[in-house]
Design an enzyme around this catalytic site. Structure first.
Site, mmCIF file in Angstrom:
data_model
loop_
_atom_site.group_PDB
_atom_site.id
_atom_site.type_symbol
_atom_site.label_atom_id
_atom_site.label_comp_id
_atom_site.label_asym_id
_atom_site.label_seq_id
_atom_site.Cartn_x
_atom_site.Cartn_y
_atom_site.Cartn_z
ATOM 1 N N ASP A 166 -13.894 -20.988 -1.290
ATOM 2 C CA ASP A 166 -12.757 -21.116 -0.380
ATOM 3 C C ASP A 166 -12.992 -20.107 0.734
ATOM 4 O O ASP A 166 -13.173 -18.917 0.468
ATOM 5 C CB ASP A 166 -11.470 -20.778 -1.146
ATOM 6 C CG ASP A 166 -10.260 -21.519 -0.642
ATOM 7 O OD1 ASP A 166 -10.084 -21.581 0.585
ATOM 8 O OD2 ASP A 166 -9.469 -22.007 -1.479
ATOM 9 N N ASP A 201 -9.711 -22.994 4.489
ATOM 10 C CA ASP A 201 -8.257 -22.852 4.369
ATOM 11 C C ASP A 201 -7.583 -23.023 5.742
ATOM 12 O O ASP A 201 -8.006 -22.388 6.722
ATOM 13 C CB ASP A 201 -8.008 -21.442 3.830
ATOM 14 C CG ASP A 201 -6.564 -21.168 3.481
ATOM 15 O OD1 ASP A 201 -6.056 -21.803 2.550
ATOM 16 O OD2 ASP A 201 -5.955 -20.310 4.141
ATOM 17 N N GLU A 238 -8.902 -27.961 5.159
ATOM 18 C CA GLU A 238 -7.469 -28.194 4.958
ATOM 19 C C GLU A 238 -6.827 -28.241 6.343
ATOM 20 O O GLU A 238 -6.811 -27.241 7.062
ATOM 21 C CB GLU A 238 -6.846 -27.065 4.134
ATOM 22 C CG GLU A 238 -5.370 -27.290 3.861
ATOM 23 C CD GLU A 238 -4.624 -26.040 3.397
ATOM 24 O OE1 GLU A 238 -3.544 -26.199 2.819
ATOM 25 O OE2 GLU A 238 -5.101 -24.918 3.638
ATOM 26 N N HIS A 262 -3.121 -26.294 -5.833
ATOM 27 C CA HIS A 262 -2.444 -25.057 -6.255
ATOM 28 C C HIS A 262 -1.215 -24.737 -5.400
ATOM 29 O O HIS A 262 -0.609 -23.686 -5.596
ATOM 30 C CB HIS A 262 -3.447 -23.896 -6.176
ATOM 31 C CG HIS A 262 -3.876 -23.627 -4.762
ATOM 32 N ND1 HIS A 262 -4.588 -24.549 -4.017
ATOM 33 C CD2 HIS A 262 -3.648 -22.577 -3.949
ATOM 34 C CE1 HIS A 262 -4.777 -24.059 -2.812
ATOM 35 N NE2 HIS A 262 -4.229 -22.868 -2.736
ATOM 36 N N ASP A 263 -0.887 -25.610 -4.452
ATOM 37 C CA ASP A 263 0.235 -25.351 -3.541
ATOM 38 C C ASP A 263 1.441 -26.253 -3.788
ATOM 39 O O ASP A 263 2.472 -26.079 -3.127
ATOM 40 C CB ASP A 263 -0.213 -25.589 -2.087
ATOM 41 C CG ASP A 263 -1.168 -24.512 -1.592
ATOM 42 O OD1 ASP A 263 -1.070 -23.374 -2.067
ATOM 43 O OD2 ASP A 263 -2.004 -24.832 -0.735
HETATM 44 C C1 GLC Z 1 -3.465 -22.619 2.311
HETATM 45 C C2 GLC Z 1 -3.658 -22.326 0.848
HETATM 46 C C3 GLC Z 1 -2.450 -21.600 0.331
HETATM 47 C C4 GLC Z 1 -2.306 -20.296 1.083
HETATM 48 C C5 GLC Z 1 -2.279 -20.529 2.584
HETATM 49 C C6 GLC Z 1 -2.512 -19.256 3.333
HETATM 50 O O1 GLC Z 1 -2.452 -23.517 2.539
HETATM 51 O O2 GLC Z 1 -3.935 -23.510 0.152
HETATM 52 O O3 GLC Z 1 -2.518 -21.356 -1.046
HETATM 53 O O4 GLC Z 1 -1.136 -19.641 0.691
HETATM 54 O O5 GLC Z 1 -3.275 -21.419 3.015
HETATM 55 O O6 GLC Z 1 -3.845 -18.824 3.209
#
Ligand code: GLC
Length: 495
Positions: free
Chosen positions: A89, A190, A245, A308-309
């Site tokens: 990541d 991310d 993402e 995980h979110d």
């Molecule tokens: C992304 C991650 C999340 C994190 C955020 C800030 O959305 O998946 O878990 O809190 O970015 O890095």
């Protein structure tokens, strides 16, 4: 299929209650047995853990809670030896406020790294603009040391990097090289769309002023930056990949992030993750995604139901175990690359986390419950896990489900095997079929190879197709066109 591991919750090997790299290594056999192609590890870098690793204070060191660099190299070596790719990541939009770059940046207005982050004067004692941060509050924090505000689209402990500064670009490319040189196969990037910012940092207009920027920021300056990032990956031998993402609302908004095959290799499409349990909504969202992504031959789809979110999809669908099986069948038979969040293959539900045990600033604790590996009291974990166990923990451990051929775990394994042996399923076209109400049906085709998928989202049995030309590909029963309530089949041509 790529498999997301949230390392804190996968398996603890040293007794501190937090999962670690040795825990991942100990379970590589589970992934190989299941038929996974590669893993994405949520952040394992040194971090104060304000956002559980998404606040990185050293991009090139392993946080001691996960182990050390030797553990990492051993894990990478064993994963590769077993034919598994490893994606890390990479968190490009922000660092931890304890990162040496930010420590220097905040030390004085004249600091060499001052402009690596966003420092601004306020407007009449108020923040420089009206931006809101994810997890609540405004996106600016006042810093007494130099009497200015700094920008953070997430927690105050996660200041945003300024990618308009060449030093940031060069250093973050250096981070990619560090890990590519060690042999990783790529990265999950991310919230990567956020690195492109309007340099004037304008106010959000109208109703958008009430929400944080993560789901709406879509600035063209991200694209040259992504091309630069891609050229780093392309300078390495072998297949190196980046999946981004990009939390924008429609599939059409994702397409530009693939560039002309020179930006992200893959972009998560969350449109099914945001869908309710409704066959016609799924049909419409898959068709819409197919149409949008087909407009660019470089836009290979990426499907996700859980991560995980977000609450796990079985939890979102009301807890019904049958729905989790239907969802698995669809996820693994769409065109594109599916991502599976660790524990989906066990059909896990979110843990019910009492208020006092919650630790996440985004209240995402439930989907981060520990994975149960066996039916002993500790479920394979050395220490008491950092979060409570999920419901049904005594039946849904990996060892018990592996012993039961009828389990959801075996269904995932059969689906992955079916996918591997059928060109139609892993690479073929996708076409929606007419289906009775409540049923999602589609055909996949590559040359002479064909598959059909029929998924009944309703609770009543339905008659789908009785022409006798198809047999069940996944499963052993005869196909007579009858589909039970909350049931799905993958079909192949008879003969
Ligand atoms: C992304 C991650 C999340 C994190 C955020 C800030 O959305 O998946 O878990 O809190 O970015 O890095």
């Amino acid at each position: 299929m790529l498999y997301q591991i949230y390392p804190r919750s996968f398996l603890d090997s040293d007794g501190d209650g937090v999962g670690d790299l040795e825990g991942v290594r100990a379970r590589l056999d589970h992934l190989r047995w299941l038929g996974v192609d590669g893993v994405w590890l949520s952040p394992i870098y040194r971090s104060p853990m304000a956002d559980f690793g998404y606040d990185v204070s050293d991009h090139c060191a392993i946080d001691p809670v996960f182990g050390d660099m030797e553990d990492f190299d051993r894990l990478l070596g064993e994963a590769h030896a077993g034919g598994l790719r490893v994606l890390l990541d990479w968190v490009p939009n922000h660092t931890s406020d304890r990162h040496p770059w930010f420590v220097e940046s905040r030390s004085s207005r004249e600091a060499a790294k001052r402009d690596w982050y966003f420092w601004r004067d306020g407007r009449d004692g108020k923040p420089p603009n009206n931006w809101r941060a994810a997890f609540g509050g405004r996106a600016w924090t006042w810093d007494d040391a130099t009497d200015q505000w700094y920008l953070h689209l997430f927690l105050p402990e996660q200041p945003d990097l300024n990618w308009a500064h060449p030093g940031v670009v060069e250093s973050m490319h250096g981070v990619l090289r560090f890990w590519l040189d060690r042999g990783v196969d790529g990265f999950r990037a991310d919230v990567v769309h956020l690195i492109g910012k309007d340099p004037t940092l304008p106010d959000q207009p109208g109703a958008l002023a009430e929400i944080d920027l993560v789901g709406v920021q879509d600035h063209p300056s991200a694209h040259p930056l992504l091309r630069g990032i891609r050229s780093v990956l392309d300078s390495y031998a072998g297949d190196r990949v980046m999946v981004g993402e990009v939390n924008l609302g429609t599939p059409a908004q994702l397409v530009p992030y693939y560039g002309a095959g020179d930006e992200l290799h893959m972009v998560f499409n969350f449109s099914l993750l945001w869908a309710s349990w409704d066959a016609s909504q799924w049909a419409q969202r898959i068709a819409e995604s197919e149409a949008a992504l087909a407009s660019s031959h470089d836009a290979w789809p990426v499907w996700v139901l859980s991560n995980h979110d977000t609450p796990r999809h079985r939890t979102r669908y009301g807890g019904d175990a049958g729905r989790a099986r239907v969802a698995a069948t669809v996820l693994l038979t769409l065109r594109g690359t599916p991502f599976l969040y660790a524990g989906e293959e066990l059909g896990l539900l979110d843990a019910d986390v009492p208020e006092a045990a919650r630790v996440d600033p985004g209240r995402r604790d439930g989907c981060r419950a520990p994975i149960p590996w066996d039916d002993t009291a500790g479920h394979g974990w050395r220490g008491e896990p950092w979060l409570p166990w999920p419901p049904e923990v005594d039946e849904r451990d990996a060892a018990s489900l592996r012993a039961d051929e009828g389990s959801i775990l075996h269904l995932y394994r059969r689906l992955l095997a079916a996918r591997r042996r059928s060109a139609a399923l892993h690479a073929g076209t996708w076409k929606l079929l007419d289906a009775p109400a409540g049923v999602l049906a589609y055909e996949r085709e590559a040359g002479s190879d064909k598959r059909q998928v029929w998924a009944n989202f309703g609770e009543e049995p339905v008659l789908c197709r009785a022409d006798g030309q198809w047999v069940v590909d996944v499963g052993s029963r005869e196909w007579d066109g009858r589909l039970g309530g909350t049931d799905a089949v993958v079909l192949r041509p008879a003969g």
